[in-house]
Design a protein around this motif. Structure first.
Motif, PDB file in Angstrom:
ATOM      1  N   SER A 152       2.788  -7.427 -14.153  1.00 18.62           N
ATOM      2  CA  SER A 152       2.362  -8.744 -13.669  1.00 18.62           C
ATOM      3  C   SER A 152       2.717  -8.941 -12.203  1.00 18.62           C
ATOM      4  N   ALA A 153       3.853  -8.385 -11.760  1.00 19.45           N
ATOM      5  CA  ALA A 153       4.275  -8.542 -10.368  1.00 19.45           C
ATOM      6  C   ALA A 153       3.356  -7.784  -9.421  1.00 19.45           C
ATOM      7  N   CYS A 154       2.729  -6.727  -9.924  1.00 20.37           N
ATOM      8  CA  CYS A 154       1.800  -5.947  -9.099  1.00 20.37           C
ATOM      9  C   CYS A 154       0.438  -6.617  -8.990  1.00 20.37           C
ATOM     10  N   HIS A 155       0.167  -7.586  -9.881  1.00 18.06           N
ATOM     11  CA  HIS A 155      -1.160  -8.216  -9.928  1.00 18.06           C
ATOM     12  C   HIS A 155      -1.118  -9.696  -9.570  1.00 18.06           C
ATOM     13  N   ASN A 156      -0.057 -10.160  -8.929  1.00 19.19           N
ATOM     14  CA  ASN A 156       0.065 -11.586  -8.632  1.00 19.19           C
ATOM     15  C   ASN A 156      -0.128 -11.904  -7.154  1.00 19.19           C
ATOM     16  N   GLY A 157      -0.723 -10.959  -6.419  1.00 22.71           N
ATOM     17  CA  GLY A 157      -0.936 -11.184  -4.993  1.00 22.71           C
ATOM     18  C   GLY A 157       0.186 -10.703  -4.108  1.00 22.71           C
ATOM     19  N   SER A 158       1.222 -10.095  -4.705  1.00 25.96           N
ATOM     20  CA  SER A 158       2.355  -9.607  -3.913  1.00 25.96           C
ATOM     21  C   SER A 158       1.993  -8.386  -3.084  1.00 25.96           C
ATOM     22  N   LYS A 159       0.910  -7.723  -3.459  1.00 23.01           N
ATOM     23  CA  LYS A 159       0.397  -6.529  -2.759  1.00 23.01           C
ATOM     24  C   LYS A 159       1.381  -5.351  -2.800  1.00 23.01           C
ATOM     25  N   LEU A 160       2.168  -5.260  -3.895  1.00 21.82           N
ATOM     26  CA  LEU A 160       3.003  -4.072  -4.078  1.00 21.82           C
ATOM     27  C   LEU A 160       2.092  -2.881  -4.341  1.00 21.82           C
TER      28      LEU A 160
END
Length: 359
Positions: free
Chosen positions: A216-224
């Motif tokens: 989820s952190a990779c798909h929330n706009g964080s651009k990781l």
């Protein structure tokens, strides 16, 4: 108490300070001294807010004038009942504002907050959350107002002073502790959910793993930047097999996409990931694939390091999961006739133009 409740409390608190000052001074030096102190504090607040924020705080002025009016009437008539009704009358007005904001389509408090927070964007979701906080504030103020009126007519001066002043802080303290406890429980639940969530490797542009993060952190706009594999499957005539994404997908639902596309799991190598995704999405097991190129793809939601493969082993394709709505072969002519029309995912169109259009 959440952030919106604290902001609302901070907006209302300055107007209540003169009352609290009066109650304190009145207990020590009497009503007349209390009124003078309340007037001094009210004027000081008005000047401070004007100098610091360049705005005129009407609520402080209203509260101070009402305090002086009812206090003056009480002194002239030698009847404290007029003064004791003051906090209840003020809170009735607050209850009306809060109730109208909480239970109607016109959120007065929300509009006030937007006016005070000119440099901050308040989303509709935040406004909806604020309305829930306003409802809670409404019930607190309404309950406290009822107690103030009861104390005015039926309780002693000391009891009225406690209900009008100290009890107000106690009520907010209890609400703060309960809300804080609920937020901690919610955060604990979110941490637990994240700990059980699929972990993806975070990489640099060369593909070197530099960390990991929940999906989820990779798909929330964080651009990781995280790695994915794409496999293009061709038949003997050169047609390309495409899959149609289900409508429940977060990204590009209902569009035709690369035959195989999926994330590389943390601790997984390229070949293992490619074989796993090929089986999960199109049921392909025995196949050979050639790495064409890797590149960085960025969208509004994410940033991926894409490893592009191609294969001519199409015989084993068999759809067997809900990951893919349907699949079929497309000729080059069919694909090129529909480029740019919203039928395909932007990612597939980019790869087709880059690697296959001129071949």
């Amino acid at each position: 108490m959440n952030t919106q409740q604290l902001k609302l409390f901070k907006q209302l608190l300055p107007g209540l300070v003169p009352l609290f000052v009066f109650i304190l001074i009145d207990e020590i030096w009497g009503t007349q001294a209390g009124l003078i102190a309340a007037l001094f504090i009210g004027v000081a607040e008005l000047l401070w807010i004007w100098v610091k924020e360049k705005r005129f705080e009407r609520f402080v002025l209203f509260d101070t004038l009402l305090l002086l009016l009812l206090g003056g009437v009480s002194l002239l008539l030698h009847n404290e009942i007029f003064f004791k009704l003051k906090p209840g009358l003020v809170q009735l007005i607050l209850c009306a504002i809060l109730g109208f904001s909480a239970f109607s389509n016109l959120n007065i408090v929300g509009l006030m907050s937007r006016r005070y927070l000119k440099n901050m964007d308040v989303s509709d979701a935040q406004m909806q959350h604020m309305q829930g906080s306003i409802k809670l504030m409404f019930w607190i103020f309404l309950g406290h107002t009822v107690l103030v009126f009861y104390a005015t007519f039926y309780l002693s001066d000391a009891a009225w002073a406690f209900v009008s002043g100290g009890l107000f802080y106690i009520l907010f303290g209890v609400v703060f502790l309960v809300t804080f406890w609920k937020q901690k429980r919610r955060q604990y639940g979110q941490v637990q959910a994240v700990s059980e969530e699929e972990q993806l490797p975070v990489v640099d542009e060369s593909g070197k793993v530099i960390g990991k993060a929940p999906r989820s952190a990779c798909h929330n706009g964080s651009k990781l930047l995280h790695p994915v594999v794409h496999l293009h499957v061709f038949n003997k005539t050169g047609a390309i097999y495409l899959q149609k994404r289900p409508m429940n997908k977060l990204v590009q639902p209902g569009k035709w996409d690369t035959a195989v596309g999926g994330h590389i799991a943390f601790g997984e190598d390229l070949q293992t990931s490619l074989k796993r995704e090929a089986w999960e999405e199109i049921g392909l097991q025995k196949f050979s694939a050639k790495l064409i190129k890797s590149y960085v793809w960025e969208s509004d939601l994410e940033r991926e390091l894409v490893y592009v493969f191609s294969s001519n082993d199409f015989q084993g394709i068999q759809l067997h999961s809900d990951e893919v709505q349907e699949g079929r072969f497309w000729t080059r002519r069919q694909i090129e006739a529909n480029l740019g029309k919203g039928l395909f995912t932007p990612n597939f169109e980019n790869e087709y133009r880059e690697f296959f259009l001129l071949s």
